[in-house]
Design a protein around this motif. Structure first.
Motif, mmCIF file in Angstrom:
data_model
loop_
_atom_site.group_PDB
_atom_site.id
_atom_site.type_symbol
_atom_site.label_atom_id
_atom_site.label_comp_id
_atom_site.label_asym_id
_atom_site.label_seq_id
_atom_site.Cartn_x
_atom_site.Cartn_y
_atom_site.Cartn_z
ATOM 1 N N TYR A 152 1.101 -1.200 0.011
ATOM 2 C CA TYR A 152 -0.040 0.006 -0.046
ATOM 3 C C TYR A 152 0.978 1.282 -0.087
ATOM 4 O O TYR A 152 1.749 1.464 0.859
ATOM 5 C CB TYR A 152 -0.993 0.134 1.133
ATOM 6 C CG TYR A 152 -1.777 1.373 1.425
ATOM 7 C CD1 TYR A 152 -1.338 2.535 2.130
ATOM 8 C CD2 TYR A 152 -2.870 1.605 0.549
ATOM 9 C CE1 TYR A 152 -1.846 3.554 2.367
ATOM 10 C CE2 TYR A 152 -3.631 2.892 0.596
ATOM 11 C CZ TYR A 152 -3.168 3.785 1.348
ATOM 12 O OH TYR A 152 -3.583 4.939 1.590
ATOM 13 N N LEU A 153 0.523 2.025 -1.111
ATOM 14 C CA LEU A 153 1.357 3.166 -1.141
ATOM 15 C C LEU A 153 0.639 4.538 -0.890
ATOM 16 O O LEU A 153 0.843 5.505 -0.177
ATOM 17 C CB LEU A 153 2.240 3.223 -2.425
ATOM 18 C CG LEU A 153 3.132 2.282 -2.775
ATOM 19 C CD1 LEU A 153 3.718 2.425 -4.113
ATOM 20 C CD2 LEU A 153 4.406 1.997 -1.860
ATOM 21 N N SER A 154 -0.454 4.672 -1.553
ATOM 22 C CA SER A 154 -1.459 5.466 -1.556
ATOM 23 C C SER A 154 -2.868 5.311 -2.297
ATOM 24 O O SER A 154 -3.108 4.104 -2.889
ATOM 25 C CB SER A 154 -0.971 6.982 -2.003
ATOM 26 O OG SER A 154 -0.776 6.569 -3.342
ATOM 27 N N GLY A 155 -3.797 6.031 -2.196
ATOM 28 C CA GLY A 155 -5.272 5.882 -2.896
ATOM 29 C C GLY A 155 -5.860 4.824 -2.031
ATOM 30 O O GLY A 155 -6.283 4.746 -1.024
ATOM 31 N N SER A 156 -6.506 3.823 -2.970
ATOM 32 C CA SER A 156 -7.709 2.860 -2.426
ATOM 33 C C SER A 156 -7.029 2.034 -1.322
ATOM 34 O O SER A 156 -5.947 1.515 -1.238
ATOM 35 C CB SER A 156 -7.902 1.863 -3.391
ATOM 36 O OG SER A 156 -8.855 0.890 -2.823
ATOM 37 N N THR A 157 -7.947 2.099 -0.178
ATOM 38 C CA THR A 157 -7.411 1.228 0.971
ATOM 39 C C THR A 157 -7.319 -0.157 0.939
ATOM 40 O O THR A 157 -6.651 -0.740 1.504
ATOM 41 C CB THR A 157 -8.115 1.936 2.412
ATOM 42 O OG1 THR A 157 -9.503 1.545 2.061
ATOM 43 C CG2 THR A 157 -7.899 3.464 2.396
ATOM 44 N N LEU A 158 -8.095 -0.593 0.080
ATOM 45 C CA LEU A 158 -8.243 -1.925 -0.233
ATOM 46 C C LEU A 158 -7.000 -2.428 -1.356
ATOM 47 O O LEU A 158 -7.089 -2.085 -2.551
ATOM 48 C CB LEU A 158 -9.581 -2.567 -0.496
ATOM 49 C CG LEU A 158 -9.532 -4.079 -0.972
ATOM 50 C CD1 LEU A 158 -9.294 -4.763 0.313
ATOM 51 C CD2 LEU A 158 -10.812 -4.184 -1.484
ATOM 52 N N VAL A 159 -6.126 -3.292 -1.180
ATOM 53 C CA VAL A 159 -5.111 -3.504 -1.816
ATOM 54 C C VAL A 159 -5.217 -5.127 -2.191
ATOM 55 O O VAL A 159 -5.289 -5.796 -1.292
ATOM 56 C CB VAL A 159 -3.554 -3.272 -1.301
ATOM 57 C CG1 VAL A 159 -2.563 -3.572 -2.346
ATOM 58 C CG2 VAL A 159 -3.564 -1.680 -0.771
ATOM 59 N N LYS A 160 -5.216 -5.524 -3.610
ATOM 60 C CA LYS A 160 -5.012 -6.713 -4.081
ATOM 61 C C LYS A 160 -3.461 -7.133 -4.560
ATOM 62 O O LYS A 160 -3.020 -6.244 -5.279
ATOM 63 C CB LYS A 160 -6.181 -6.869 -5.146
ATOM 64 C CG LYS A 160 -7.524 -6.724 -4.704
ATOM 65 C CD LYS A 160 -8.513 -7.202 -5.792
ATOM 66 C CE LYS A 160 -9.767 -6.784 -5.562
ATOM 67 N NZ LYS A 160 -10.262 -7.742 -4.106
#
Lengths: 117, 114
Positions: free
Chosen positions: A50-58
């Motif tokens: 996770y870097l930034s943006g959407s909090t859900l990471v696939k």
């Protein structure tokens, strides 16, 4: 400085069951978040970040994680595990700033996931 | 594309000796990291080299040292070995110096100090 706490040292589950591996972090600066997996006698492989943006990471192999800033958590989930997911999983953070923490990864203690048939 | 390689795979030394561990990064990567994975202590950051210079150092004594060569490969040297230096030493490489870039890990060198 940063610290990472993986709340479970071992998680046993049955094949095809869902799993959640919990990770909480502490940092005085904003961070980037990572999950790595280590299979026996191997190095670490990145699952997701996770870097930034959407909090859900696939990520790879069907894993996903959700960043929760208010709870400073980054829990890893998979809806249906396989025997081949048996491994040790590490949560890590990297400071988004300079100083003594710059550039390095700070790891949690690891969670051993064992998938039973 | 070849991944990060480390040599030797295993290394056995006696207390007081010196150990040299080697790492070759992924082609095009300029940053090399060293981590120690000791039983009961988890993964701890040792050293970071980028473009031939030491950029950061973890909380380890000075007998842990290293260098990065012009081809971006790296050596980790551990002098005056102690029993507690027994661990898996992992090398990672990164394309640049940005914290957003992924660190790719090698398979590690297992150091045993007798």
């Amino acid at each position: 400085a940063q610290s990472v706490t993986q709340l479970d040292s071992q998680v046993p589950v049955f094949e095809e069951a869902p799993v959640e591996l919990r990770c909480n972090y502490s940092s005085s600066v904003s961070v980037y978040l990572f999950w790595y997996v280590q299979y026996p006698n191997q190095g670490l492989q990145l699952l997701l970040k996770y870097l930034s943006g959407s909090t859900l990471v696939k990520g790879i192999n069907g894993f996903e994680a959700e960043f929760n800033k208010s709870q400073t958590s980054f829990h890893l989930r998979k809806p249906s595990v396989h025997i081949s997911d048996t491994a040790e999983y590490f949560c890590a953070v990297s400071a988004n700033a300079g100083g003594t923490s710059y550039g390095k990864l700070t790891f949690g203690q690891g969670t051993i996931l064992t998938v039973h048939p | 594309e070849a991944g990060v390689t480390q040599s030797p795979t295993h290394l056995i030394k006696t207390r007081g000796q010196q150990a040299t561990l080697r790492c070759s990064p992924i082609s095009g990567h300029t940053s090399v990291y060293w981590y120690q994975q000791a039983l009961g202590l988890g993964l701890q950051f040792l050293l970071w080299y980028d473009e031939g210079e030491e950029r950061n150092r973890g909380n380890f004594p000075p007998r842990f040292s290293g260098r990065q060569f012009p081809n971006y490969s790296s050596e980790l040297n551990v002098n005056a070995l102690e029993l507690e230096d027994s661990a898996l030493y992992l090398c990672a490489s990164r394309q640049g110096a940005l914290s957003t870039d992924t660190q790719y890990f090698g398979p590690g060198t297992r150091l045993t100090v007798l």
